[in-house]
Design a protein around this motif. Structure first.
Motif, PDB file in Angstrom:
ATOM      1  N   ARG A  69       0.817  -1.098  -0.158  1.00 14.09           N
ATOM      2  CA  ARG A  69       0.081  -0.096  -0.126  1.00 14.09           C
ATOM      3  C   ARG A  69       1.037   1.107  -0.093  1.00 14.09           C
ATOM      4  O   ARG A  69       2.177   1.198   0.248  1.00 14.09           O
ATOM      5  CB  ARG A  69      -0.837   0.026   1.266  1.00 14.09           C
ATOM      6  N   GLN A  70       0.331   2.364  -0.353  1.00 16.88           N
ATOM      7  CA  GLN A  70       0.912   3.561   0.009  1.00 16.88           C
ATOM      8  C   GLN A  70       0.592   4.493   1.067  1.00 16.88           C
ATOM      9  O   GLN A  70      -0.549   4.512   1.330  1.00 16.88           O
ATOM     10  CB  GLN A  70       0.825   4.312  -1.517  1.00 16.88           C
ATOM     11  N   GLY A 101      -0.326   5.840   7.781  1.00 21.84           N
ATOM     12  CA  GLY A 101      -0.008   4.889   8.664  1.00 21.84           C
ATOM     13  C   GLY A 101      -1.093   4.356   9.692  1.00 21.84           C
ATOM     14  O   GLY A 101      -2.178   5.042  10.047  1.00 21.84           O
ATOM     15  N   THR A 102      -0.918   3.174   9.805  1.00 21.16           N
ATOM     16  CA  THR A 102      -2.093   2.704  10.567  1.00 21.16           C
ATOM     17  C   THR A 102      -1.623   1.790  11.768  1.00 21.16           C
ATOM     18  O   THR A 102      -0.529   1.251  11.736  1.00 21.16           O
ATOM     19  CB  THR A 102      -3.217   1.573   9.779  1.00 21.16           C
ATOM     20  N   GLU A 105       2.392   1.524  11.551  1.00 15.25           N
ATOM     21  CA  GLU A 105       3.196   1.238  10.304  1.00 15.25           C
ATOM     22  C   GLU A 105       2.668   1.796   8.996  1.00 15.25           C
ATOM     23  O   GLU A 105       1.276   2.079   8.773  1.00 15.25           O
ATOM     24  CB  GLU A 105       2.966  -0.470  10.031  1.00 15.25           C
ATOM     25  N   THR A 106       3.594   2.227   8.252  1.00 14.69           N
ATOM     26  CA  THR A 106       3.279   2.956   6.874  1.00 14.69           C
ATOM     27  C   THR A 106       3.235   2.273   5.858  1.00 14.69           C
ATOM     28  O   THR A 106       3.180   2.612   4.601  1.00 14.69           O
ATOM     29  CB  THR A 106       3.936   4.101   6.793  1.00 14.69           C
TER      30      THR A 106
END
Lengths: 295, 196
Positions: A294-295, B50-51, B76-77
């Protein structure tokens, strides 16, 4: 009357304790998500300079590498300290399948060599030191693609290695890497003085690496790969010193090293230069990291 | 007088007992330890998120308190190097948590199953800097608990965070924050994060 005052005091104390207790309970306790998670980056990149480091790519991350070595600095100013000499260049792509397993492919100019490699972290050093070391295993297969009439099997070279490392502090990491290389075909070459230079099929070496952090984004690296036991005639141990600079998704490595080869089995079996005699060369690695999920 | 004293002591004892058994006395509390927290950062022509799924929090409808925190190292990105940069920027070794503690300023009907807009006021702390903020969100009574969704923007400079750079391009100092969590009744959750 005295009893009444005691009761009032008792009531006051109980209420104060209760209110304080309520206030303390109002917020849930803050706890770190995990203290047993792996330490971050024992080394900044998957390679120290030429030798692989225990650091692996995170899952679904890709590292595109350009490795470049010039000629010998000792060639002097007329050769611009090696910069005029033919360079060896390796383009590499590595991909993290999981946080502990990566695969990669590279292509070097010398020998028109393709190499396919994989690295797996068996143990990850944890922040709470429950696991004090990081251990990885690595395998690499090289295929020479020069047009020389060799069969495929004669073109192959191999490397297997066990990588043991520890990040002692945020600034200091050390790695020891026993490694074994094998070439399916070797040569016996006349040296022009009625003798021959004999190459060996097998070499065993113990690579040593050191990282000293000079800040959060800069580190000094050293890599030394002494061959233990029998070795090809005229070969020397590899030594490299590098400066690592990290800028976001890039890590730049500027180094001086002895061997112009850029794969470990060749560095072990074919380096003929000696660092302390002044025979080293400039070079650089560029590492660019991408996230592919993902970005 | 003795009768009065005995009665008062009984009330106080009950009050104390109640405080030491908050789960029973706070039946309207809901908790989560695996909520979603997400931030969106922008640089020119490029956006990344980021999650983390480690958002921990508690909502107590009896006193309208809302208490959430996130271990920032769980964000985390998608790129390990960028995660490391983010941790350096946020100085997570020194300031590991982003925290919010506040109160509802709008009512919430716990008996309704319709999503309800709510507003919360309180203190948001990150990077060791605290600021009073107001957050709009949605709270919904669902099977198994209540669902919370909220979004707000955070200006990095308000919290003494220097916007990082991707090479020469500076990351926008305004970050979009989104949280989403299903909070379960406190007494039904074995992994109660609240310490007694």
């Amino acid at each position: 009357m005295k009893d009444m005052k005691q009761l009032q005091f008792f009531t006051f104390v109980v209420l104060m304790v209760s209110v304080t207790h309520l206030s303390a309970q109002a917020q849930i306790d803050r706890k770190r998500a995990s203290t047993s998670s792996p330490v971050a980056e024992v080394f900044l990149t998957p390679s120290v300079v030429t030798m692989s480091s225990v650091t692996n790519l995170p899952r679904h991350n890709m590292n595109v590498t350009i490795m470049h070595t010039f000629g010998l600095v000792s060639d002097g100013v007329s050769e611009l300290f090696g910069l005029d000499a033919p360079a060896n260049i390796r383009f590499g792509f590595d991909y993290g399948i999981t946080d502990r397993l990566s695969v990669g492919v590279g292509r070097s100019r010398y020998d028109k060599l393709f190499d396919f490699r994989t690295k797996a972290n068996v143990l990850r050093q944890t922040r709470d030191d429950r696991i004090p070391v990081e251990i990885a295993v690595k395998a690499d297969v090289g295929i020479m693609t020069l047009k020389n009439g060799f069969d495929l099997t004669d073109r192959l070279s191999f490397l297997t290695a066990v990588l043991l490392a520890r990040k002692f502090t945020e600034s200091v990491s050390v790695q020891i890497t026993p490694m074994f290389s094998h070439f399916n075909s070797v040569f016996v070459i006349p040296d022009g003085q009625d003798d021959v230079i004999r190459e060996e099929n097998d070499h065993f070496a113990v690579g040593l690496a050191l990282r000293i952090g000079l800040g959060q984004r800069v580190a000094l690296l050293a890599e030394y790969i002494p061959v233990v036991g029998k070795r090809s005639d005229g070969t020397r141990d590899e030594l490299a010193v590098a400066l690592n600079m990290e800028t976001g998704g890039h890590v730049f490595q500027l180094f001086v090293k002895t061997s112009q080869w850029l794969t470990e089995q060749h560095v072990i079996a074919r380096n003929s230069e000696q660092f302390l005699s002044g025979d080293f060369r400039f070079g650089f690695n560029v590492n660019r990291f991408f996230g592919l999920d993902r970005q | 007088m003795n009768s009065y004293r005995s009665h008062l002591l009984l009330v106080l004892a009950g009050f104390l007992l109640c405080h030491h058994a908050p789960a029973e006395c706070a039946a309207q509390a809901y908790i989560t330890g695996n909520g979603l927290a997400e931030f969106t950062s922008s640089v020119p022509l490029y956006t990344f998120t980021g999650t983390s799924e480690k958002l921990t929090g508690r909502i107590d409808l009896s006193d309208s308190t809302v208490d959430f925190y996130l271990d920032l190292e769980t964000l985390e990105t998608g790129i390990g190097k960028r995660d490391k940069d983010m941790r350096i920027t946020l100085e997570t070794e020194q300031y590991p948590f982003a925290e919010f503690y506040g109160k509802f300023v709008t009512p919430f009907d716990a008996n309704s199953e319709v999503p309800q807009s709510v507003m919360v006021e309180g203190a948001f702390t990150i990077h060791g800097a605290k600021k009073q903020i107001t957050v709009d969100g949605t709270l919904q009574n669902v099977e198994g608990g209540i669902r919370l969704d909220a979004e707000w923007t955070l200006n990095l400079t308000d919290y003494d965070i220097k916007p990082p750079r991707l090479l020469v391009i500076k990351v926008d100092e305004v970050q979009k924050i989104r949280i989403s969590a299903l909070l379960q009744p406190e007494e039904d959750d074995a992994a109660n994060p609240r310490e007694e």
